[in-house]
Write an enzyme that holds these catalytic residues in place. Structure first.
Site, PDB file in Angstrom:
ATOM      1  N   TYR A 215       0.811  -1.216   0.000  1.00 23.30           N
ATOM      2  CA  TYR A 215       0.000   0.000   0.000  1.00 23.30           C
ATOM      3  C   TYR A 215       0.848   1.271   0.000  1.00 23.30           C
ATOM      4  O   TYR A 215       0.409   2.301  -0.522  1.00 23.30           O
ATOM      5  CB  TYR A 215      -1.002  -0.016   1.161  1.00 23.30           C
ATOM      6  CG  TYR A 215      -2.190  -0.879   0.815  1.00 23.30           C
ATOM      7  CD1 TYR A 215      -3.248  -0.373   0.065  1.00 23.30           C
ATOM      8  CD2 TYR A 215      -2.227  -2.214   1.168  1.00 23.30           C
ATOM      9  CE1 TYR A 215      -4.314  -1.180  -0.304  1.00 23.30           C
ATOM     10  CE2 TYR A 215      -3.287  -3.030   0.803  1.00 23.30           C
ATOM     11  CZ  TYR A 215      -4.328  -2.499   0.066  1.00 23.30           C
ATOM     12  OH  TYR A 215      -5.382  -3.301  -0.318  1.00 23.30           O
TER      13      TYR A 215
ATOM     14  N   GLN B 177     -15.400   3.433  -6.103  1.00 21.71           N
ATOM     15  CA  GLN B 177     -14.725   2.263  -5.550  1.00 21.71           C
ATOM     16  C   GLN B 177     -13.215   2.489  -5.496  1.00 21.71           C
ATOM     17  O   GLN B 177     -12.497   1.676  -4.913  1.00 21.71           O
ATOM     18  CB  GLN B 177     -15.011   1.033  -6.416  1.00 21.71           C
ATOM     19  CG  GLN B 177     -16.475   0.631  -6.477  1.00 21.71           C
ATOM     20  CD  GLN B 177     -16.708  -0.437  -7.525  1.00 21.71           C
ATOM     21  OE1 GLN B 177     -16.862  -0.148  -8.712  1.00 21.71           O
ATOM     22  NE2 GLN B 177     -16.726  -1.691  -7.103  1.00 21.71           N
TER      23      GLN B 177
ATOM     24  N   VAL C   3      -9.571   4.142  -4.561  1.00 18.68           N
ATOM     25  CA  VAL C   3      -8.968   4.665  -3.337  1.00 18.68           C
ATOM     26  C   VAL C   3      -7.986   5.794  -3.630  1.00 18.68           C
ATOM     27  O   VAL C   3      -7.299   6.280  -2.728  1.00 18.68           O
ATOM     28  CB  VAL C   3      -8.280   3.539  -2.533  1.00 18.68           C
ATOM     29  CG1 VAL C   3      -9.319   2.587  -1.969  1.00 18.68           C
ATOM     30  CG2 VAL C   3      -7.272   2.771  -3.376  1.00 18.68           C
TER      31      VAL C   3
ATOM     32  N   HIS D  59     -14.670   2.549  -0.597  1.00 22.71           N
ATOM     33  CA  HIS D  59     -13.585   1.634  -0.248  1.00 22.71           C
ATOM     34  C   HIS D  59     -12.423   2.340   0.450  1.00 22.71           C
ATOM     35  O   HIS D  59     -11.316   1.806   0.518  1.00 22.71           O
ATOM     36  CB  HIS D  59     -13.086   0.902  -1.485  1.00 22.71           C
ATOM     37  CG  HIS D  59     -14.085  -0.074  -2.030  1.00 22.71           C
ATOM     38  ND1 HIS D  59     -14.009  -0.602  -3.315  1.00 22.71           N
ATOM     39  CD2 HIS D  59     -15.181  -0.631  -1.470  1.00 22.71           C
ATOM     40  CE1 HIS D  59     -15.031  -1.425  -3.507  1.00 22.71           C
ATOM     41  NE2 HIS D  59     -15.754  -1.453  -2.408  1.00 22.71           N
TER      42      HIS D  59
ATOM     43  N   CYS E 258      -6.267   3.451  12.824  1.00 20.74           N
ATOM     44  CA  CYS E 258      -5.733   2.686  13.942  1.00 20.74           C
ATOM     45  C   CYS E 258      -6.633   1.487  14.204  1.00 20.74           C
ATOM     46  O   CYS E 258      -7.831   1.635  14.443  1.00 20.74           O
ATOM     47  CB  CYS E 258      -5.642   3.550  15.197  1.00 20.74           C
ATOM     48  SG  CYS E 258      -5.046   2.639  16.641  1.00 20.74           S
TER      49      CYS E 258
ATOM     50  N   CYS F  20      -3.649   7.078  20.286  1.00 18.36           N
ATOM     51  CA  CYS F  20      -3.445   6.138  21.405  1.00 18.36           C
ATOM     52  C   CYS F  20      -2.025   5.593  21.470  1.00 18.36           C
ATOM     53  O   CYS F  20      -1.678   4.872  22.408  1.00 18.36           O
ATOM     54  CB  CYS F  20      -4.454   4.995  21.336  1.00 18.36           C
ATOM     55  SG  CYS F  20      -4.106   3.773  20.027  1.00 18.36           S
TER      56      CYS F  20
ATOM     57  N   SER G 293     -16.210  -3.243 -13.240  1.00 18.51           N
ATOM     58  CA  SER G 293     -16.213  -4.592 -13.804  1.00 18.51           C
ATOM     59  C   SER G 293     -17.535  -5.314 -13.596  1.00 18.51           C
ATOM     60  O   SER G 293     -17.827  -6.306 -14.268  1.00 18.51           O
ATOM     61  CB  SER G 293     -15.094  -5.416 -13.172  1.00 18.51           C
ATOM     62  OG  SER G 293     -15.364  -5.630 -11.789  1.00 18.51           O
TER      63      SER G 293
ATOM     64  N   GLU H 183     -15.061  -2.138 -22.098  1.00 20.38           N
ATOM     65  CA  GLU H 183     -15.660  -3.286 -22.782  1.00 20.38           C
ATOM     66  C   GLU H 183     -16.809  -3.824 -21.938  1.00 20.38           C
ATOM     67  O   GLU H 183     -16.979  -3.440 -20.779  1.00 20.38           O
ATOM     68  CB  GLU H 183     -14.619  -4.368 -23.021  1.00 20.38           C
ATOM     69  CG  GLU H 183     -13.892  -4.808 -21.774  1.00 20.38           C
ATOM     70  CD  GLU H 183     -12.657  -5.638 -22.068  1.00 20.38           C
ATOM     71  OE1 GLU H 183     -12.195  -6.329 -21.146  1.00 20.38           O
ATOM     72  OE2 GLU H 183     -12.148  -5.604 -23.209  1.00 20.38           O
TER      73      GLU H 183
ATOM     74  N   ALA I 285     -12.323   5.600 -21.153  1.00 14.48           N
ATOM     75  CA  ALA I 285     -13.048   6.562 -20.321  1.00 14.48           C
ATOM     76  C   ALA I 285     -12.779   7.994 -20.760  1.00 14.48           C
ATOM     77  O   ALA I 285     -13.685   8.842 -20.725  1.00 14.48           O
ATOM     78  CB  ALA I 285     -12.655   6.379 -18.853  1.00 14.48           C
TER      79      ALA I 285
END
Length: 230
Positions: A54, A89, A91, A107, A115, A137, A175, A201, A217
């Site tokens: 990520y 959807q 991120v 999402h 956390c 924390c 999709s 498609e 697009a």
């Protein structure tokens, strides 16, 4: 009164900005199994791998720029006399970078950290590790603020409210394989909404739409927006 428009966007709208989809060969996703990097179980097994994955996606998204499709939707939101809501959807933050404001990230976002101990949220640094502490924390339990497979998407109550009021529903670059987003077209149709699909498609759920436009697009979305505003 102008119609309320709800637009669902998926990975296909950001592909031309250089952000890969699950199905792209040679991209980040092709190097890992989804079960290893996009599930709570995968994170529990190997948090170092998931954070590394990520962090790479976060840096890739930060370097990306919105394309003509993102800009067209921002124009639609600015010029349409009614309400335009984008449910994404994705991120990445490319809708906001293009100028869209009414965006619901079902999402989560790569730009956020969460956390796992106290649920505090904060802007994610470029790189996170299993020892990254929570600023609230101080527990070393930071995770990306994204929704993994098996988790409940964000903003679902608000999204369902919008779908109950929608008069024109569009799905762009999706999709039709990931639920609950794949069911939104049926939800909108049950309210009497007109439905349109804009995608490279044919998708798994193309037959559920009243209208279909196939192509990149950056070509089909600006053309569709121009028609609406024409």
């Amino acid at each position: 009164m102008a119609r309320k428009i709800v637009i669902l966007t998926g990975a296909g709208i950001s592909a031309e900005s250089g952000l890969g989809t699950f199905r792209d060969e040679g991209g980040l996703w092709s190097q890992h199994r989804i079960e290893d990097v996009a599930t709570p179980e995968g994170f529990a097994r190997n948090p170092t791998l998931v954070h590394r994955f990520y962090s790479a996606r976060r840096q890739q998204a930060a370097a990306a720029h919105p394309n003509a499709a993102h800009h067209a939707l921002a124009r639609l939101e600015a010029e349409w006399p009614g309400e335009v809501v984008i449910v994404t959807q994705n991120v990445d933050g490319l809708h906001e970078a293009a100028g869209s404001r009414a965006v619901l990230h079902m999402h989560g976002t790569l730009a956020g950290a969460l956390c796992a101990t106290c649920d505090h949220r904060w802007p994610a640094p470029p790189e996170m590790t299993p020892t990254t502490p929570c600023p609230a924390c101080h527990a070393p339990r930071a995770r990306p603020d994204v929704v993994w497979f098996g988790e409940i998407p964000y903003h679902m109550e608000e999204i369902l409210t919008h779908l109950s009021e929608v008069e024109l529903f569009a799905a762009i670059g999706t999709s039709g394989q990931v639920y609950p987003a794949a069911s939104f077209v049926q939800e909108a149709a049950s309210q009497g909404a007109e439905t349109v699909e804009l995608t490279l498609e044919r998708s798994e759920i193309s037959r559920a739409f009243d209208h279909r436009h196939f192509g990149p697009a950056t070509e089909v979305v600006p053309r569709w927006v121009e028609t609406l505003l024409g």
